[in-house]
Write a protein that holds these residues in place. Structure first.
Motif, short mmCIF file in Angstrom:
data_model
loop_
_atom_site.label_atom_id
_atom_site.label_comp_id
_atom_site.label_asym_id
_atom_site.label_seq_id
_atom_site.Cartn_x
_atom_site.Cartn_y
_atom_site.Cartn_z
N GLN A 138 -0.88 11.34 -6.65
CA GLN A 138 -1.03 10.45 -5.68
C GLN A 138 0.40 9.50 -6.05
OE1 GLN A 138 -4.82 9.05 -6.49
NE2 GLN A 138 -5.56 10.00 -4.54
N ARG A 169 0.72 -1.32 -0.11
CA ARG A 169 -0.17 0.16 0.02
C ARG A 169 1.10 1.36 0.06
NH1 ARG A 169 -4.00 -0.48 5.06
NH2 ARG A 169 -4.65 1.20 3.92
N SER A 170 1.99 1.06 -0.63
CA SER A 170 2.97 2.25 -0.63
C SER A 170 3.36 2.48 -2.23
CB SER A 170 3.97 1.89 0.14
OG SER A 170 5.02 1.03 -0.31
N SER A 171 4.34 3.28 -2.28
CA SER A 171 4.88 3.53 -3.56
C SER A 171 6.32 2.63 -3.99
CB SER A 171 5.61 4.91 -3.60
OG SER A 171 6.61 5.09 -2.96
N ASN A 182 -3.60 3.95 0.50
CA ASN A 182 -2.42 3.47 0.81
C ASN A 182 -2.16 3.39 2.47
OD1 ASN A 182 -2.42 6.24 2.38
ND2 ASN A 182 -0.32 6.87 1.53
N TYR A 183 -1.10 3.07 2.88
CA TYR A 183 -0.96 2.58 4.27
C TYR A 183 -1.34 3.45 5.18
CZ TYR A 183 3.43 4.92 4.78
OH TYR A 183 4.38 6.07 5.02
N PHE A 218 1.35 6.65 -4.77
CA PHE A 218 1.13 5.62 -3.76
C PHE A 218 0.42 4.67 -4.92
CE2 PHE A 218 -1.05 8.87 -1.66
CZ PHE A 218 -2.34 8.56 -1.71
N CYS A 219 0.62 3.23 -4.50
CA CYS A 219 -0.05 2.25 -5.24
C CYS A 219 -0.10 2.50 -6.65
CB CYS A 219 -1.44 2.11 -4.68
SG CYS A 219 -1.64 2.03 -2.76
#
Length: 610
Positions: free
Chosen positions: A414, A296-298, A395-396, A416-417
């Protein structure tokens, strides 16, 4: 120690839990030679052997980034046609001919086998009775075979070592490799002994027991049998037979499965769940992992290929090439419509929402004016739960992702993800906790489960010429019911069932292999499967992603073939599989230390570097 067995909390003192934990003491065996430290005092009673055995469980890897000898499931998938490592320099070493002979390798390592042999050589000296001695010999044989399985898959011929070697055993230390056939025979004999002599229930919940031994026989027998068949080696039937027999026993003993496919990979407690044979358990402040945060991150780069997505059946039980309900892939909403439910739990379904706050930090959202954008948001509410795989994803921390596909080169504020191909691998995604730190996840990981055994059994039965509707019902159709698909009807699978298949593979076998691919997607089996089937050429296909119009993403995407629309790509055309890649190269350091070792064919003059 790695906390595989929660029962051990009751039988191992707190000091031993600390001693054998993976935090800060991976070098325990190096700090004090285990044979000198324990042989005179710690190999006397049954409990002595039990305590020693906990360390042996560390060979099991769990989620990606965990330790253990078994290769990470995700990194293995990157070398297959299922997934790519979607970052610069992430091309498969095999598809792009980047593989070279290493100087050292953790795969060529006999320290674990030595640790098992230390236990085995002390059994007869102990105070245990004969039944107990046979049990611990069985446990040792299991772990030794497990390690040797990885080694013969990698190298073929490997030295067979069944005793503890000292520094003065020069003849044994510099012995040539034992032929693969002999190593495999030794492994099979050991596993048969273990099946007959291990305590049926092991040493408590989630320990090595007769079912776990049979699960390894099922896995090993299928691999070795098909390797021998497709690489023109003798005695394939012996291994296929033991695989089928072990699998059949497990099918009888495990008549039910976890009802929701997603719960296999996102449950805090797997032990005792239907169809779970052995799991790696995680517990706060003992052993944890980071996968739930990372996905749940980049920092998550696991993209699924179009080829893998195309392998999922449609809800009429047919492949996309002949299904009457498949609507094509030029519209991603249509591409996901009417598909095997496992696809929705493995690849993030498409959607779009309106972010109602700041794009990068908003917890809130609303539906768009287009009803198609919410189709899979509504679907996931019917087949998942709020803490599992509801859409939209976040995301986290909990910030909402505005859309899937969500491209790294066009993240709409965004970061992330994100993905490169548009097919985001989210099999381990859940929302049990938001705003979590690294190494705080405690979701359990399945090590042996019936999903694998069922497809093992189906394939072994086919290779033995014994696959029938009854076996299909006992194996594949159990999986299909959970996936919300109609049953496989064996008589309906003719050459016209999927004209897009590899025509060198019989139609029924192709469907069995399809079921295996889908059920085990992302679990680390596919690359080994391609090796044993001698189908390395499947990697010669360029990995592609979703169909997209580049103008919708401000021309930030790389479109296959150029132009404004087409399948997204990230890597260029692969250079192609080389025949000698079926076996790994021996490290140059090992060749220098032991002049009797001979490099695997094809690697002798390979000096390519990444």
């Amino acid at each position: 120690r790695i906390e595989i067995m929660k029962i051990s909390k009751h039988i191992v003192s707190a000091s031993l839990v600390i001693l054998f934990s993976t935090t800060g003491c991976n070098d325990f065996l190096d700090k004090a030679p285990l044979d000198e430290l324990t042989e005179s005092t710690a190999f006397i009673t049954y409990d002595n052997f039990k305590t020693y055995s906990w360390k042996l469980y560390e060979t099991f890897s769990g989620f990606p980034t965990d330790g253990g000898y078994t290769p990470s499931n995700i990194s293995s998938e990157y070398n297959s046609d299922n997934m790519i490592n979607a970052q610069t320099g992430g091309e498969s070493d095999y598809a792009y001919q980047l593989k070279s002979v290493p100087s050292t390798s953790s795969s060529w390592n006999f320290s674990y086998i030595r640790n098992v042999n230390i236990m085995l050589q002390n059994i007869d000296k102990s105070s245990m009775n004969d039944t107990e001695k046979r049990h611990w010999r069985s446990v040792g044989y299991f772990f030794r075979a497990l390690r040797y399985f990885d080694m013969i898959v990698a190298y073929g011929d490997v030295p067979w070592i069944d005793k503890v070697l000292s520094d003065t055993d020069l003849e044994a230390l510099q012995a040539p490799r034992t032929p693969r056939a002999q190593v495999a025979q030794n492994m099979l004999e050991d596993l048969k002994y273990a099946e007959e002599n291990i305590k049926p229930d092991g040493d408590g919940n989630n320990t090595i027991n007769v079912h776990v031994v049979r699960a390894l026989i099922s896995r090993f027998g299928l691999y070795e049998g098909t390797w021998r068949k497709y690489h023109n080696q003798e005695d394939a039937e012996t291994y296929l037979r033991v695989s089928a027999e072990a699998s059949a026993k497990l099918v009888k003993d495990f008549p039910t499965l976890i009802s929701n496919y997603d719960e296999i990979f996102n449950s805090e407690e797997l032990v005792g769940q239907p169809g779970i044979i052995l799991a790696k358990q995680y517990a706060t402040d003992l052993v944890t992992h980071s996968i739930t945060r990372v996905i749940r991150s980049s920092a998550w780069y696991a993209d699924v290929t179009k080829d893998a997505v195309d392998s999922y059946l449609c809800t009429d039980g047919r492949p996309i090439s002949t299904s009457k309900v498949y609507e094509g892939d030029k519209d991603i909403y249509a591409q996901f419509r009417n598909r095997d439910r496992r696809l929705y739990y493995t690849v993030t379904p498409p959607y779009k929402v309106k972010i109602t706050g700041s794009a990068g930090t908003s917890f809130t959202w609303d539906y768009t004016d287009n009803s198609k954008d919410r189709e899979y948001i509504d679907l996931m509410k019917t087949i998942s739960s709020e803490k599992a795989k509801y859409l939209p994803i976040s995301n986290y921390v909990g910030y909402t992702v505005h859309a899937i596909p969500h491209f790294r080169n066009y993240p709409n504020g965004q970061g992330f993800c994100v993905s490169q191909l548009g097919f985001y691998f989210w099999k381990y995604y859940n929302r049990h906790v938001d705003n979590m730190g690294l190494r705080t996840s405690t979701v359990d990981y399945p090590l042996f489960r019936m999903g694998e055994i069922l497809v093992n059994y189906a394939e072994a039965a086919y290779e033995l010429g014994e696959f029938s509707q009854n076996i299909a019902d006992a194996t594949i159709n159990r999986l299909r019911k959970r996936a919300n698909l109609p049953d496989m009807i064996v008589a309906e699978i003719t050459d016209s069932f999927d004209p897009a298949r590899d025509q060198s593979v019989p139609a029924i076998l192709w469907e069995i292999r399809r079921e295996r691919r889908v059920e085990l997607m992302g679990d680390g089996f596919r690359f080994r499967d391609l090796k044993r089937w001698k189908k390395g050429e499947y990697l010669n296909k360029q990995p592609l992603g979703v169909w997209a119009k580049n103008s919708d993403y401000k021309n930030k995407l790389k479109i296959h073939g150029g132009g404004n629309e087409g399948y997204v790509e990230f890597f260029n055309e692969p250079d192609g599989w080389l025949e000698y890649y079926y076996l790994e190269p021996l490290p140059t350091q090992e060749l220098a230390l032991n002049p009797n070792l001979i490099q695997n064919p094809g690697w002798e003059n390979n000096g390519k570097n990444r």
